[in-house]
Design an enzyme around this catalytic site. Structure first.
Site, PDB file in Angstrom:
ATOM      1  N   GLN A  56       0.802  -1.219   0.000  1.00  0.00           N
ATOM      2  CA  GLN A  56       0.000   0.000   0.000  1.00  0.00           C
ATOM      3  C   GLN A  56       0.841   1.277   0.000  1.00  0.00           C
ATOM      4  O   GLN A  56       0.332   2.346  -0.320  1.00  0.00           O
ATOM      5  CB  GLN A  56      -0.951  -0.016   1.198  1.00  0.00           C
ATOM      6  CG  GLN A  56      -1.989  -1.122   1.083  1.00  0.00           C
ATOM      7  CD  GLN A  56      -2.901  -1.207   2.297  1.00  0.00           C
ATOM      8  OE1 GLN A  56      -2.554  -1.834   3.291  1.00  0.00           O
ATOM      9  NE2 GLN A  56      -4.054  -0.574   2.227  1.00  0.00           N
ATOM     10  N   HIS A  76      -2.233  -5.215 -12.611  1.00  0.00           N
ATOM     11  CA  HIS A  76      -1.774  -5.004 -13.985  1.00  0.00           C
ATOM     12  C   HIS A  76      -2.716  -5.666 -14.993  1.00  0.00           C
ATOM     13  O   HIS A  76      -2.994  -5.109 -16.044  1.00  0.00           O
ATOM     14  CB  HIS A  76      -0.348  -5.537 -14.165  1.00  0.00           C
ATOM     15  CG  HIS A  76       0.662  -4.747 -13.372  1.00  0.00           C
ATOM     16  ND1 HIS A  76       1.903  -5.219 -13.035  1.00  0.00           N
ATOM     17  CD2 HIS A  76       0.589  -3.497 -12.834  1.00  0.00           C
ATOM     18  CE1 HIS A  76       2.552  -4.301 -12.322  1.00  0.00           C
ATOM     19  NE2 HIS A  76       1.772  -3.261 -12.187  1.00  0.00           N
ATOM     20  N   ASP A  89       2.082   0.466  -8.064  1.00  0.00           N
ATOM     21  CA  ASP A  89       3.418   0.534  -8.686  1.00  0.00           C
ATOM     22  C   ASP A  89       4.293   1.590  -8.020  1.00  0.00           C
ATOM     23  O   ASP A  89       5.489   1.384  -7.828  1.00  0.00           O
ATOM     24  CB  ASP A  89       3.314   0.879 -10.181  1.00  0.00           C
ATOM     25  CG  ASP A  89       2.819  -0.309 -11.001  1.00  0.00           C
ATOM     26  OD1 ASP A  89       2.466  -1.345 -10.398  1.00  0.00           O
ATOM     27  OD2 ASP A  89       2.772  -0.188 -12.240  1.00  0.00           O
ATOM     28  N   ARG A 114       4.111  -0.059  13.048  1.00  0.00           N
ATOM     29  CA  ARG A 114       3.794  -1.373  12.478  1.00  0.00           C
ATOM     30  C   ARG A 114       3.854  -1.260  10.947  1.00  0.00           C
ATOM     31  O   ARG A 114       3.074  -0.504  10.352  1.00  0.00           O
ATOM     32  CB  ARG A 114       2.394  -1.818  12.913  1.00  0.00           C
ATOM     33  CG  ARG A 114       1.967  -3.098  12.247  1.00  0.00           C
ATOM     34  CD  ARG A 114       0.558  -3.544  12.609  1.00  0.00           C
ATOM     35  NE  ARG A 114       0.236  -4.740  11.846  1.00  0.00           N
ATOM     36  CZ  ARG A 114      -0.859  -4.909  11.129  1.00  0.00           C
ATOM     37  NH1 ARG A 114      -1.799  -4.000  11.094  1.00  0.00           N
ATOM     38  NH2 ARG A 114      -1.049  -6.024  10.448  1.00  0.00           N
ATOM     39  N   HIS A 159       1.132  -9.344   4.598  1.00  0.00           N
ATOM     40  CA  HIS A 159      -0.040  -8.454   4.549  1.00  0.00           C
ATOM     41  C   HIS A 159      -0.607  -8.485   3.124  1.00  0.00           C
ATOM     42  O   HIS A 159      -0.372  -7.594   2.322  1.00  0.00           O
ATOM     43  CB  HIS A 159       0.359  -7.034   4.955  1.00  0.00           C
ATOM     44  CG  HIS A 159      -0.806  -6.156   5.302  1.00  0.00           C
ATOM     45  ND1 HIS A 159      -0.932  -5.505   6.509  1.00  0.00           N
ATOM     46  CD2 HIS A 159      -1.915  -5.814   4.608  1.00  0.00           C
ATOM     47  CE1 HIS A 159      -2.050  -4.811   6.546  1.00  0.00           C
ATOM     48  NE2 HIS A 159      -2.665  -4.969   5.401  1.00  0.00           N
ATOM     49  N   ASN A 203      -1.645 -10.918   8.486  1.00  0.00           N
ATOM     50  CA  ASN A 203      -2.651  -9.881   8.665  1.00  0.00           C
ATOM     51  C   ASN A 203      -3.977 -10.337   8.068  1.00  0.00           C
ATOM     52  O   ASN A 203      -4.068 -10.626   6.873  1.00  0.00           O
ATOM     53  CB  ASN A 203      -2.225  -8.586   7.955  1.00  0.00           C
ATOM     54  CG  ASN A 203      -3.276  -7.496   8.111  1.00  0.00           C
ATOM     55  OD1 ASN A 203      -3.460  -6.967   9.210  1.00  0.00           O
ATOM     56  ND2 ASN A 203      -3.986  -7.162   7.042  1.00  0.00           N
ATOM     57  N   GLU A 204      -4.988 -10.442   8.907  1.00  0.00           N
ATOM     58  CA  GLU A 204      -6.373 -10.672   8.482  1.00  0.00           C
ATOM     59  C   GLU A 204      -6.588 -11.863   7.538  1.00  0.00           C
ATOM     60  O   GLU A 204      -7.076 -11.695   6.411  1.00  0.00           O
ATOM     61  CB  GLU A 204      -6.922  -9.419   7.798  1.00  0.00           C
ATOM     62  CG  GLU A 204      -6.910  -8.198   8.675  1.00  0.00           C
ATOM     63  CD  GLU A 204      -7.700  -7.050   8.072  1.00  0.00           C
ATOM     64  OE1 GLU A 204      -7.936  -7.058   6.856  1.00  0.00           O
ATOM     65  OE2 GLU A 204      -8.094  -6.151   8.831  1.00  0.00           O
ATOM     66  N   ASN A 346      -7.660  -6.180  14.526  1.00  0.00           N
ATOM     67  CA  ASN A 346      -8.028  -5.054  13.677  1.00  0.00           C
ATOM     68  C   ASN A 346      -9.512  -4.809  13.871  1.00  0.00           C
ATOM     69  O   ASN A 346     -10.335  -5.658  13.502  1.00  0.00           O
ATOM     70  CB  ASN A 346      -7.761  -5.350  12.196  1.00  0.00           C
ATOM     71  CG  ASN A 346      -6.279  -5.295  11.862  1.00  0.00           C
ATOM     72  OD1 ASN A 346      -5.449  -4.993  12.718  1.00  0.00           O
ATOM     73  ND2 ASN A 346      -5.949  -5.572  10.615  1.00  0.00           N
ATOM     74  N   TYR A 348     -12.609  -2.111  13.090  1.00  0.00           N
ATOM     75  CA  TYR A 348     -13.059  -0.909  12.384  1.00  0.00           C
ATOM     76  C   TYR A 348     -14.508  -0.551  12.675  1.00  0.00           C
ATOM     77  O   TYR A 348     -14.855   0.597  12.782  1.00  0.00           O
ATOM     78  CB  TYR A 348     -12.899  -1.099  10.867  1.00  0.00           C
ATOM     79  CG  TYR A 348     -11.468  -0.960  10.393  1.00  0.00           C
ATOM     80  CD1 TYR A 348     -10.969   0.261   9.977  1.00  0.00           C
ATOM     81  CD2 TYR A 348     -10.610  -2.055  10.368  1.00  0.00           C
ATOM     82  CE1 TYR A 348      -9.656   0.407   9.547  1.00  0.00           C
ATOM     83  CE2 TYR A 348      -9.296  -1.923   9.935  1.00  0.00           C
ATOM     84  CZ  TYR A 348      -8.825  -0.687   9.533  1.00  0.00           C
ATOM     85  OH  TYR A 348      -7.530  -0.539   9.124  1.00  0.00           O
ATOM     86  N   GLU A 415      -4.911  -2.373  14.131  1.00  0.00           N
ATOM     87  CA  GLU A 415      -5.496  -1.403  13.195  1.00  0.00           C
ATOM     88  C   GLU A 415      -6.834  -0.913  13.708  1.00  0.00           C
ATOM     89  O   GLU A 415      -7.600  -1.679  14.316  1.00  0.00           O
ATOM     90  CB  GLU A 415      -5.735  -2.029  11.814  1.00  0.00           C
ATOM     91  CG  GLU A 415      -4.516  -2.142  10.957  1.00  0.00           C
ATOM     92  CD  GLU A 415      -4.800  -2.784   9.615  1.00  0.00           C
ATOM     93  OE1 GLU A 415      -5.861  -2.508   9.016  1.00  0.00           O
ATOM     94  OE2 GLU A 415      -3.958  -3.579   9.176  1.00  0.00           O
TER      95      GLU A 415
HETATM   96  C1  BGC Z   1      -6.330  -3.899   6.089  1.00  0.00           C
HETATM   97  C2  BGC Z   1      -5.661  -2.679   5.480  1.00  0.00           C
HETATM   98  C3  BGC Z   1      -6.731  -1.791   4.847  1.00  0.00           C
HETATM   99  C4  BGC Z   1      -7.688  -1.342   5.929  1.00  0.00           C
HETATM  100  C5  BGC Z   1      -8.800  -0.427   5.457  1.00  0.00           C
HETATM  101  C6  BGC Z   1      -7.571  -3.571   6.863  1.00  0.00           C
HETATM  102  O1  BGC Z   1      -8.510  -4.572   6.691  1.00  0.00           O
HETATM  103  O2  BGC Z   1      -5.414  -4.603   6.886  1.00  0.00           O
HETATM  104  O3  BGC Z   1      -4.712  -3.100   4.567  1.00  0.00           O
HETATM  105  O4  BGC Z   1      -6.195  -0.706   4.171  1.00  0.00           O
HETATM  106  O5  BGC Z   1      -8.305  -2.479   6.484  1.00  0.00           O
HETATM  107  O6  BGC Z   1      -9.643  -1.088   4.573  1.00  0.00           O
END
Ligand code: BGC
Length: 511
Positions: A56, A76, A89, A114, A159, A203-204, A346, A348, A415
């Site tokens: 990213q 691509h 890229d 991290r 990741h 990761n996830e 993580n 959100y 996260e």
């Molecule tokens: C991921 C990140 C992503 C973020 C927001 C997480 O699930 O680990 O790579 O950018 O969420 O969507």
């Protein structure tokens, strides 16, 4: 109670009280949380950080001998699958501009950073036969600069960016991945472990397995729900535990670090407090966090009982002579059980949940096996990302759920973050950050063993299928300028004031 009986009971009660739909739902307030408990300050040893991931931010996708990852190949070949037809890229060019990232990290005064290592940058052929010295030098530079500035490196080993080479034999559906990951992990511990003391294997997994091998929304675009996505999680778990055991046997005593895994999960609420609602919440938690957390942090070293049972019975109903989710045998339960020094979380957002009769989703699939349906509260504030609602109460509640279900294991929040268009005056991100930090502090005050908080993300970056259309950074990235400046947003100033004071300051002067 057996799951089947529970489901039937919930159905009857649902019919009796006329199961409500999303319009009627109201639950935890959006983006607000009251302080609870004695301490208004985070403990002295509590660590604040920020997170990024290689694909990213790094760019330099084929520089200095790097091999392609599945995200290089995918973007691509299929630019149409990315919202703005972009790719990683160049991204934030952190491979060339780490010095600029470091300025931002120092400004924030974070305790740790991290970041992830790109597997195909260091080992372009995925195995250890070719070791890319320039890539090793790059990560050595990053780690050394962080340490010189008193910022602790926390490294994610994987990741989403699998070396493309591995797709030739099925990627995570092939158990040879366990071997490949073991040698990659050994290489990382040996090369960087004298200085890196916090390792996150994956990761996830839920997300890259479901999207990569279930619904085919991301690479390697395999559409085999209810089978290949489950195999991917199975092999990921075994690869994780194998790397963990390797570290314990070979490196722990000399290097003294910790190894964990990062799992994403929402928290779940039921719309009404009908009898059986706790059971539905628990079921939803098992199908999300529990699938991966239970084998590692639970008592059995195996998948949650409910999931094993459901998938066995569904497989039989579908006419199969085997179950699509093979429980782990004794050899693996012993390796898996306790194979995490901390749980990386993580978080959100959250959802309401209810049982769906009949179960939705393709047959077979995770949706169909779980029989769950997810709803939202129309009053919840939504971010730029369609899936992201601000529900800080969910973070407090998920931390308590982990405390109660996994013996109060140490938790690193790896996260947590909010997306928008990238404005410098990002007051919604300040509100999100403030309320989620309040959730963390409330959970600590209630005895939860959470020791690290890492905000996603340091800088605006390539948001997978959404390209550069959704920004999560505390720092704005001027993509069109030659120097790609990182510019502090209001939220960066707010976060710094949290880190300096170890308190949650009023957001008045920031919003
Ligand atoms: C991921 C990140 C992503 C973020 C927001 C997480 O699930 O680990 O790579 O950018 O969420 O969507």
């Amino acid at each position: 109670m057996q799951p089947e009986m529970g489901q039937q009971l919930a159905l009857v009660l649902c019919l009796l009280i006329a199961c409500v739909d999303s319009q009627y739902i109201s639950g935890p307030e959006s983006c607000q949380l009251q302080h609870k408990g004695n301490n208004t300050k985070f403990p002295k040893e509590f660590a604040f950080g920020v997170a990024t991931a290689a694909y990213q931010i790094e760019g330099a996708w084929n520089a200095d001998g790097k091999g392609p990852s599945i995200w290089d190949t995918y973007t691509h070949i299929h630019p149409d699958r990315i919202a703005d037809h972009s790719n990683g890229d160049n991204a934030a060019e952190s491979y060339y501009r780490f010095a600029q990232d470091l300025v931002a990290l120092k400004e924030l005064k974070v305790d740790f950073y991290r970041f992830s290592i790109s597997w195909s940058r260091v080992l372009p052929r995925a195995d250890t036969t070719v070791q890319n010295q320039k890539a090793i030098a790059y990560y050595n530079m990053v780690i050394n600069k962080l340490l010189e500035n008193n910022i602790e490196p926390m490294v994610t080993m994987y990741h989403y960016d699998m070396p493309d080479e591995l797709t030739k034999f099925g990627g995570f559906t092939n158990e040879i991945m366990i071997k490949y990951f073991r040698y990659y992990a050994d290489f990382l511990f040996k090369t960087f472990g004298d200085r890196v003391k916090k390792w996150i294997t994956f990761n996830e997994p839920f997300d890259y397995c479901m999207q990569g091998y279930g619904n085919a929304e991301s690479p390697p675009i395999v559409h085999a729900p209810g089978v290949a996505d489950y195999l991917c999680m199975d092999n990921t778990l075994r690869a994780h535990a194998t790397a963990y055991r390797l570290y314990k046997a070979k490196y722990a005593s000399s290097q003294g670090g910790k190894v964990g895994i990062t799992i994403s999960s929402r928290f779940y609420y039921t719309s009404t407090k009908y009898f059986g609602s706790d059971e539905v919440v628990d079921r939803a938690m098992q199908y999300a966090l529990g699938w991966l957390a239970h084998p590692i942090y639970g008592a059995s070293g195996n998948y949650p009982y409910t999931i094993i049972e459901d998938i066995l019975s569904n497989s039989v109903k579908e006419g199969l002579a085997w179950t699509r989710l093979r429980p782990f045998n004794k050899y693996w339960t012993e390796i898996l059980k306790g194979s995490g020094d901390f749980l990386g979380l993580n978080y959100y957002t959250s959802r309401f949940v209810k049982m769906s009769y009949p179960a939705e989703g393709e047959i077979p699939s995770w949706e169909h096996d779980s029989g769950l349906k997810y709803l939202i509260d129309k009053n919840w504030k939504r971010a730029k990302s369609k899936w992201l609602y601000c529900v800080p109460q969910g973070l407090e509640d998920i931390l308590k759920w982990i405390r109660d279900n996994y013996n109060n294991v140490e938790v690193y929040i790896t996260e947590n973050g909010w997306s928008d268009d990238g404005a410098l005056n990002d007051t919604d991100r300040v509100t999100y950050l403030k309320s989620h930090l309040q959730a963390v502090l409330n959970a600590i005050n209630d005895g939860c063993n959470v020791t690290h908080y890492s905000h996603w993300s340091l800088i605006d970056n390539f948001e997978w299928n959404m390209g550069f259309t959704e920004k999560f950074g505390l720092y704005y990235l001027n993509m069109t300028s030659e120097n790609k400046e990182r510019v502090a947003k209001k939220s960066a100033h707010y976060y710094r004031s949290v880190i300096e004071s170890r308190k949650i300051p009023s957001s008045d002067k920031f919003v």
